[in-house]
Scaffold this motif. Structure first.
Motif: not given
Length: 62
Positions: A20-26
């Motif tokens: 989720k953290a990586h999706q939110q960074c994108a």
């Protein structure tokens, strides 16, 4: 007055199944779809998000 350095960021791997953290960074960088490119200002905050998901991105100087 100098212009701010810009980076062209392209997503070339899918966001499906990522943390989720990586999706939110994108999402924070403004990237929505695969092969979508955005131009962002080169700030420490944006660099941190780019470094976190660098395995999914292609980064060029704009």
């Amino acid at each position: 007055m100098t212009t701010a350095k810009q980076l062209k960021v392209t997503l070339y791997r899918s966001l499906n199944g990522r943390l989720k953290a990586h999706q939110q960074c994108a999402r924070g960088l403004g990237i929505r779809k695969i092969h979508n490119s955005v131009t962002v200002i080169d700030t420490p905050e944006n660099r941190g998000m780019i470094n976190k998901i660098s395995y999914m991105l292609k980064v060029e100087e704009a």
